[in-house]
Motif scaffolding. Structure first.
Motif: not given
Length: 231
Positions: A58, A60, A84, A91-92
């Motif tokens: 995961h 950015d 994200s 989101d991160n």
């Protein structure tokens, strides 16, 4: 990472294990590009022996992390890439939290003299963060203890000490026998909420986007972010 020269910034790349918050790889460079991101992640995969198809990454939406050459490498490694959502800062959160922790260190320079200075400072910070930082999100254990699994042995020692105290002075424990707090069983970003008609607990992580080939059910997750105050 700002320097003392006006308008000159350094770029910090960090790969963080989602469950333990352990920093598994990092790099400070003059540039922000896909080639450096590929080099860092390829070396991290090789160092830790990550099997093909066992990892979700995961990250950015920095230009290195959405470059075609970078995503092609992730596909070759069998890494499922998640990004994200655009203009969504939370989101991160684990990676952003780590960056905040670094900036709030008492000895954080604010501005760095040179790239050598930045690498020296962050190297010392990583040693502290991984090995000595008793993380509140890990029930007071360090990232290294959780990453290696040593926290289980430490928890047993702590529990024996609590049991001895309880046996000696039970009146001090108004809520009964104390129990050592442990890190959470699982950690996720944007977890899927269970359906009302499905009594089974959810166990699948819902990432905002999946942009590279790979299995949706993975054994481990890393989060990757780059820090550049130049925007």
């Amino acid at each position: 990472m700002p320097t003392r020269r006006r308008g000159v910034y350094l770029n910090l790349y960090v790969v963080l294990d989602l469950y333990s918050r352990f920093i598994v790889a990092w790099m400070v460079s003059h540039k922000e590009n896909a080639a450096l991101a590929q080099q860092l992640f390829q070396e991290a995969v090789d160092r830790y022996g990550i099997p093909h198809g066992a990892l979700t990454l995961h990250q950015d939406r920095g230009s290195p992390m959405i470059a075609r050459s970078y995503l092609d490498l992730m596909g070759e490694l069998g890494v499922t890439c998640s990004h994200s959502r655009p203009r969504v800062s939370n989101d991160n959160p684990f990676s952003e939290s780590q960056f905040k922790t670094s900036k709030y260190q008492p000895d954080y320079p604010g501005r760095f003299e040179s790239i050598v200075h930045a690498r020296q400072w962050y190297s010392a910070y990583v040693d502290w963060y991984n090995l000595l930082h008793h993380h509140s999100g890990l029930a007071g254990f360090t990232p290294e203890q959780v990453f290696t699994g040593r926290y289980r042995e430490i928890a047993e020692v702590r529990q024996r000490a609590l049991d001895d105290s309880f046996e000696a002075h039970p009146e001090r424990f108004l809520r009964g026998r104390p129990k050592v707090a442990l890190p959470p069983d699982s950690v996720s970003i944007n977890p899927v909420q269970p359906d009302d008609d499905d009594p089974a607990p959810y166990s699948v992580v819902n990432f905002p986007t999946l942009s590279a080939a790979g299995a949706t059910a993975t054994k481990s997750t890393l989060i990757f972010n780059d820090l550049s105050e130049s925007g």
